[in-house]
Design an enzyme around this catalytic site. Structure first.
Site, short mmCIF file in Angstrom:
data_model
loop_
_atom_site.label_atom_id
_atom_site.label_comp_id
_atom_site.label_asym_id
_atom_site.label_seq_id
_atom_site.Cartn_x
_atom_site.Cartn_y
_atom_site.Cartn_z
N GLY A 134 0.82 -1.20 0.00
CA GLY A 134 0.00 0.00 0.00
C GLY A 134 0.86 1.25 0.00
O GLY A 134 2.06 1.21 0.32
N CYS A 135 0.25 2.38 -0.34
CA CYS A 135 1.01 3.63 -0.48
C CYS A 135 1.49 4.16 0.87
O CYS A 135 2.69 4.43 1.04
CB CYS A 135 0.19 4.67 -1.24
SG CYS A 135 -1.47 4.95 -0.59
#
Length: 325
Positions: A134-135
């Protein structure tokens, strides 16, 4: 040439994949799958591609591509793979969150490797299935992993990170509407963001005895793309010692830069870079980590993983220009 398919082709991460892959010297785009836009040109969803690529969305999957990127909504990759079979040689890179946690990595005779190159590069090189991080998780893990590697995490870590509106995906919502987002700021999912699971997992991979809390407050920012994360914790070692450990950890990682100067988000926007700044006041260490949520936090990292899986230099096709002003 690596023959590539993209599933869920009308979203932000798919658009970023297309933009980068168009100029990748070892890649050719076979199909971009989108049931809502099938038969329409790619520039219908990605307006900036007009004049750059003559290709239409399709609702047909070629199961024999070398690699497929899954750019579906979180929780939808499993159902897609249940309904669509790929050739035994096809590599799969999932940009969703379906397979990131160890408890979810095994699915339908496939074992997904967590695709953070700075942590799992050797395993990624031999993997067939990748769960792209995920970012927020990417920015925060890169800020913490050198401390975990050296078993220097001994107290809670306080994290405050702000992301652009593209982090919420392409579908409009109340909090991505311009009149709401402009000149505004808010937090959401405080202390319980879904990326905490993968962050804790990676920290414990390097420092198994760390049982303190990662106290995370994510914010919505008044900008389109990028993540600006600040973290602080108690560290007894000198700043010079800490910097040396960070530099040693990242010496063979081409996309991570360590500095003791102040940094800003525009230094990394539209690139696959992460810049980490270290400062110390007393026994408190302040770590600032900046990335672009759509490149290093998603599509750029996915291509970095693809490069490693196919034996290419991991920077291939990823020498991207930052947005300086």
């Amino acid at each position: 040439m690596i023959n590539i398919g993209i599933i869920g082709g009308s979203g932000y991460t798919a658009g970023e994949l297309i933009r980068i892959l168009m100029f990748h010297p070892n890649a050719t785009l076979d199909f971009v799958y989108s049931t809502t836009n099938a038969g329409k040109p790619l520039h219908v969803a990605h307006h900036d591609l007009m004049g750059d690529i003559e290709m239409n969305f399709t609702d047909t999957v070629n199961p024999n591509v070398n690699v497929v990127f899954l750019c579906l909504g979180h929780g939808k990759s499993k159902s897609f793979l249940e309904q669509n079979q790929f050739a035994s040689h096809t590599k799969i890179i999932d940009l969703g969150n379906d397979f990131r946690l160890t408890k979810d990595k095994d699915f339908d005779s496939k074992t997904f490797v967590y695709g953070l190159p700075e942590l799992n590069k050797a395993v990624i090189k031999n993997a067939q299935f990748i769960a792209n991080p995920g970012c927020f998780a990417t920015a925060i893990q890169l800020a913490l992993l050198p401390l975990a590697k050296n078993e220097m995490l001994t107290t809670d870590v306080h994290i405050n990170a702000t992301t652009g509106s593209t982090g919420a995906g392409v579908s409009p919502s109340e909090t991505t509407h311009f009149s709401w987002r402009s000149n505004n700021m808010s937090h959401y999912k405080a202390f319980e963001h879904q990326h905490l699971g993968e962050i804790n997992q990676s920290v414990n991979q390097l420092q198994a005895d760390y049982k303190n809390e990662l106290i995370f407050v994510p914010n919505r920012g008044d900008f389109a793309r990028g993540i600006f994360a600040t973290l602080y914790t108690t560290i007894e070692e000198s700043l010079e010692d800490v910097v040396a450990k960070y530099e040693a950890f990242y010496k063979d990682q081409p996309f991570v830069t360590v500095t003791t100067t102040g940094i800003n988000m525009k230094q990394v926007v539209q690139t696959n870079k992460c810049i980490i700044s270290l400062m110390k006041k007393g026994n408190r260490l302040l770590i600032t980590s900046v990335i672009d949520n759509l490149t290093k936090g998603a599509s750029g990292q996915a291509i970095q993983n693809m490069n490693l899986m196919f034996g290419l230099d991991e920077t291939t096709g990823l020498h991207l220009k930052p947005s300086g002003f």
